[in-house]
Enzyme design. Structure first.
Site, PDB file in Angstrom:
ATOM      1  N   ASP A 264       0.809  -1.224   0.000  1.00 33.09           N
ATOM      2  CA  ASP A 264       0.000   0.000   0.000  1.00 33.09           C
ATOM      3  C   ASP A 264       0.842   1.274   0.000  1.00 33.09           C
ATOM      4  OD1 ASP A 264      -2.202  -1.691   0.099  1.00 33.09           O
ATOM      5  OD2 ASP A 264      -2.224  -1.672   2.301  1.00 33.09           O
TER       6      ASP A 264
ATOM      7  N   LYS B  60       1.762   2.087  -5.021  1.00 30.25           N
ATOM      8  CA  LYS B  60       2.309   1.486  -6.253  1.00 30.25           C
ATOM      9  C   LYS B  60       1.383   1.728  -7.442  1.00 30.25           C
ATOM     10  CE  LYS B  60       2.378  -2.548  -4.283  1.00 30.25           C
ATOM     11  NZ  LYS B  60       1.998  -2.126  -2.928  1.00 30.25           N
TER      12      LYS B  60
ATOM     13  N   GLY C 198      -4.576  -4.413  -3.822  1.00 33.67           N
ATOM     14  CA  GLY C 198      -5.552  -3.364  -4.134  1.00 33.67           C
ATOM     15  C   GLY C 198      -4.759  -2.145  -4.536  1.00 33.67           C
ATOM     16  N   HIS C 199      -4.713  -1.858  -5.831  1.00 35.80           N
ATOM     17  CA  HIS C 199      -3.889  -0.763  -6.344  1.00 35.80           C
ATOM     18  C   HIS C 199      -4.800   0.360  -6.832  1.00 35.80           C
ATOM     19  CE1 HIS C 199      -0.346  -3.748  -7.159  1.00 35.80           C
ATOM     20  NE2 HIS C 199      -0.687  -3.658  -5.887  1.00 35.80           N
TER      21      HIS C 199
ATOM     22  N   GLN D 272       1.909  -6.211  -3.150  1.00 40.53           N
ATOM     23  CA  GLN D 272       2.344  -6.282  -1.750  1.00 40.53           C
ATOM     24  C   GLN D 272       3.624  -5.445  -1.563  1.00 40.53           C
ATOM     25  OE1 GLN D 272       1.308  -9.757  -3.160  1.00 40.53           O
ATOM     26  NE2 GLN D 272      -0.596  -8.724  -2.699  1.00 40.53           N
TER      27      GLN D 272
HETATM   28  P1  GDP Z   1      -0.794   0.248  -3.505  1.00 42.62           P
HETATM   29  O1  GDP Z   1      -1.357  -1.029  -3.002  1.00 42.62           O
HETATM   30  O2  GDP Z   1       0.671   0.372  -3.246  1.00 42.62           O
HETATM   31  O3  GDP Z   1      -1.130   0.510  -4.945  1.00 42.62           O
HETATM   32  O4  GDP Z   1      -1.483   1.412  -2.652  1.00 42.62           O
HETATM   33  P2  GDP Z   1      -3.040   1.558  -2.304  1.00 42.62           P
HETATM   34  O5  GDP Z   1      -3.766   1.986  -3.510  1.00 42.62           O
HETATM   35  O6  GDP Z   1      -3.528   0.329  -1.600  1.00 42.62           O
HETATM   36  O7  GDP Z   1      -2.980   2.681  -1.193  1.00 42.62           O
HETATM   37  C1  GDP Z   1      -2.440   3.926  -1.440  1.00 42.62           C
HETATM   38  C2  GDP Z   1      -3.512   4.983  -1.154  1.00 42.62           C
HETATM   39  O8  GDP Z   1      -2.911   6.256  -1.067  1.00 42.62           O
HETATM   40  C3  GDP Z   1      -4.558   5.106  -2.252  1.00 42.62           C
HETATM   41  O9  GDP Z   1      -5.782   5.487  -1.684  1.00 42.62           O
HETATM   42  C4  GDP Z   1      -4.011   6.222  -3.136  1.00 42.62           C
HETATM   43  O10 GDP Z   1      -5.021   6.890  -3.862  1.00 42.62           O
HETATM   44  C5  GDP Z   1      -3.402   7.114  -2.095  1.00 42.62           C
HETATM   45  N1  GDP Z   1      -2.232   7.905  -2.520  1.00 42.62           N
HETATM   46  C6  GDP Z   1      -1.240   7.553  -3.386  1.00 42.62           C
HETATM   47  N2  GDP Z   1      -0.284   8.518  -3.413  1.00 42.62           N
HETATM   48  C7  GDP Z   1      -0.691   9.476  -2.562  1.00 42.62           C
HETATM   49  C8  GDP Z   1      -0.116  10.717  -2.126  1.00 42.62           C
HETATM   50  O11 GDP Z   1       0.968  11.107  -2.525  1.00 42.62           O
HETATM   51  N3  GDP Z   1      -0.829  11.432  -1.200  1.00 42.62           N
HETATM   52  C9  GDP Z   1      -2.024  11.022  -0.709  1.00 42.62           C
HETATM   53  N4  GDP Z   1      -2.631  11.788   0.208  1.00 42.62           N
HETATM   54  N5  GDP Z   1      -2.590   9.865  -1.094  1.00 42.62           N
HETATM   55  C10 GDP Z   1      -1.925   9.097  -1.997  1.00 42.62           C
HETATM   56  P1  IMO Z   2      -0.964  -4.265  -2.225  1.00 41.72           P
HETATM   57  O1  IMO Z   2      -0.481  -4.844  -3.522  1.00 41.72           O
HETATM   58  C1  IMO Z   2      -0.978  -4.626   2.122  1.00 41.72           C
HETATM   59  C2  IMO Z   2      -1.101  -8.685   3.764  1.00 41.72           C
HETATM   60  C3  IMO Z   2      -2.340  -9.106   4.522  1.00 41.72           C
HETATM   61  C4  IMO Z   2      -1.729 -10.051   5.519  1.00 41.72           C
HETATM   62  C5  IMO Z   2      -0.623 -10.740   4.717  1.00 41.72           C
HETATM   63  C6  IMO Z   2      -1.025 -12.096   4.140  1.00 41.72           C
HETATM   64  O2  IMO Z   2      -2.251  -3.548  -2.308  1.00 41.72           O
HETATM   65  O3  IMO Z   2       0.126  -3.475  -1.557  1.00 41.72           O
HETATM   66  P2  IMO Z   2      -2.598 -12.803   2.095  1.00 41.72           P
HETATM   67  O4  IMO Z   2      -4.057 -12.582   1.855  1.00 41.72           O
HETATM   68  O5  IMO Z   2      -1.724 -12.254   1.041  1.00 41.72           O
HETATM   69  O6  IMO Z   2      -2.264 -14.233   2.412  1.00 41.72           O
HETATM   70  O7  IMO Z   2      -2.285 -11.992   3.459  1.00 41.72           O
HETATM   71  O8  IMO Z   2      -0.314  -9.853   3.654  1.00 41.72           O
HETATM   72  N1  IMO Z   2      -1.334  -8.179   2.385  1.00 41.72           N
HETATM   73  C7  IMO Z   2      -1.257  -6.896   2.044  1.00 41.72           C
HETATM   74  N2  IMO Z   2      -1.038  -5.796   2.785  1.00 41.72           N
HETATM   75  N3  IMO Z   2      -1.109  -4.512   0.784  1.00 41.72           N
HETATM   76  C8  IMO Z   2      -1.306  -5.616   0.020  1.00 41.72           C
HETATM   77  O9  IMO Z   2      -1.293  -5.580  -1.325  1.00 41.72           O
HETATM   78  C9  IMO Z   2      -1.436  -6.878   0.652  1.00 41.72           C
HETATM   79  N4  IMO Z   2      -1.646  -8.133   0.203  1.00 41.72           N
HETATM   80  C10 IMO Z   2      -1.581  -8.928   1.275  1.00 41.72           C
HETATM   81  O10 IMO Z   2      -2.973  -8.008   5.127  1.00 41.72           O
HETATM   82  O11 IMO Z   2      -1.099  -9.324   6.540  1.00 41.72           O
HETATM   83 MG    MG Z   3      -2.953  -1.680  -1.816  1.00 41.02          MG
END
Ligand code: GDP
Ligand code: IMO
Ligand code: MG
Length: 423
Positions: free
Chosen positions: A13, A16, A40-41, A222
């Protein structure tokens, strides 16, 4: 430089999805290489917000080819739902989405095992999407692959033998009901029919594209500390989310990869259980969680939040061979008076710069901090590095110095446009 890997340098998270969307403009193909719909991207384009779980984040760019590689575990139901979601929002995937015939398939008994293990055994805090049990079957050589969904005989034989074993586990170990063969066989043959047009030999496709000098972006899911080898085991996911996974998870040789980019949140978060040395106390936790909207993009769970940890990111720089860093969510720190950076840990009676392997040392590691003044100014509208407040620049410079790795891009908001280069 043509082929790049973009990975998460913390516990996932890091942003990415946003960064991959930004870099997708410069490449021809985007390939996921591990994980599944546990990811979840998020990509934000103006008022539109997309959350991609299985399909590469580059899909939002018209005409870009997207690959789900052999290292990914594919839940066909989730894949079809995601395709439908994209189509309903005007994004067509046909002719540019390719799923490896070697990718392993997640079945309902994987979800069920994941759920039961979470409830009955020591909790990892998984996403309960069946990821771990599916990878376990892959390694145990029981797995059902995408190509098997297209062969009635192979699917019948593999599903039957898997159900014999899984149903015995459900009834004898967990005392719960298992699955009947007929309905499942029919359902998954049906998914095979529907996803047939996407299934192909993606290894040949990618290597052929590389020969033609096409540029590939490998999308990590991840994060480094969730990697099954290099993470906080056993509180990890079940795949190699680090850069090396890009090669095994797509069948592209490591010598074809030119650069590794690490996505680093300006602080730290983690979802699920496991050690987290720089975790905030309750007040700061709530403040940053609200400001950073730190709730899981896949499960909606509140994310745990903490200070920037250079032991964690330093480990990521090492095990991924990170060449360049992208810093995200700098804006979330805008209101803070002072900001801490963890520079080492105290454990086993000493001070260390490396992450310990021992579970007890991980759990008991005490962070050693240095403190920097905050900038107390809104950075969300800033579009060039030179306009950042002095203390924000100092924070970034300090991180760069400690990690001895170049920061190339800075993100100050979730929108595509809220991104600028460091120089
Ligand atoms: P990922 O799994 O690495 O793709 O990240 P996620 O999408 O799960 O979580 C990142 C969250 O931060 C999302 O809600 C993005 O929209 C948000 N986000 C990304 N870059 C920024 C930033 O520079 N500032 C803020 N405030 N939010 C951001
Ligand atoms: P993105 O790509 C954050 C975590 C789960 C748990 C552990 C194992 O959005 O960054 P799993 O279901 O993979 O067997 O769970 O890994 N986890 C993540 N945490 N971002 C993710 O993906 C994750 N995918 C799995 O919360 O701790
Ligand atoms: Mg994510």
């Amino acid at each position: 430089m043509s082929n790049i890997v973009i990975i998460g340098a913390q516990w996932g998270d890091e942003g990415k999805g946003k960064v991959i969307d930004v870099y997708s403009r410069k490449v021809d193909m985007i390939a996921r290489y591990q994980g599944g719909n546990n990811a979840g991207h998020t990509v934000v384009i103006g008022k539109d917000r997309f959350i991609l779980h299985l399909i590469p984040s580059g899909i939002l760019h018209k005409g870009k080819m997207c690959v789900i590689g052999n290292g990914v575990v594919v839940d066909p139901k989730a894949l079809l739902e995601e395709i439908k979601m994209l189509q309903s929002r005007g994004i067509d995937v046909d002719g540019r989405l390719f799923v490896s015939e070697e990718a392993h398939i997640i079945l309902p008994y994987h979800w069920k095992l994941d759920g039961i293990k979470e409830e009955k055994k020591g909790r990892i805090g998984t996403t309960k999407k069946g990821i771990g049990p599916c990878y376990a079957d892959k390694v145990a050589r029981n797995g059902i692959r995408a190509v098997d969904l297209l062969n009635r005989d192979v699917l019948r034989q593999k599903l039957q033998s898997n159900l014999d074993e899984k149903n015995a586990i459900f009834s004898k170990i967990y005392g719960v009901e298992g699955f009947g063969f007929d309905a499942l066989y029919k359902e998954y043959l049906g998914y095979g029919e529907r996803i047939k047009k996407y299934i192909c030999n993606t290894t040949v496709l990618l290597n052929g594209a590389i020969k033609k000098r096409k540029k590939i972006l490998f999308e990590g899911a991840q994060g480094t500390l969730l990697d099954v080898d290099h993470g906080t085991y056993p509180f990890v996911t079940s795949s190699n989310s680090t850069a090396g996974g890009a090669s095994t998870g797509t069948g592209v040789g490591p010598n074809k990869i030119d650069k590794v980019i690490g996505v680093v949140k300006a602080y730290t978060t983690r979802v699920g259980e496991g050690p987290f040395p720089t975790e905030f106390g309750p007040d700061l936790m709530e403040r940053i969680r609200q400001k950073g909207k730190e709730f899981g993009a896949t499960t909606g769970r509140p994310r745990r939040c903490g200070w920037f940890d250079s032991v964690v990111v330093g480990h990521a720089v090492m095990v991924n061979g990170i060449d360049e860093i992208v810093i995200t969510k700098l804006d979330v720190l805008d209101d803070l008076e002072t900001i801490k950076i963890c520079i080492s840990y105290k454990y086993n009676g000493g001070v260390h710069k490396h992450f310990p392997a021992d579970m007890q040392a991980q759990a008991g590691a005490e962070p050693v901090y240095e403190e920097l003044p905050g900038w107390k100014a809104d950075t969300t509208g800033i579009t060039t590095y030179s306009k950042l407040p002095k203390n924000a620049k100092n924070y970034l410079k300090r991180i760069q110095y400690i990690l001895n790795t170049k920061i190339v891009l800075i993100s100050v908001g979730s929108d595509r446009k809220q991104t600028f280069p460091k120089y």
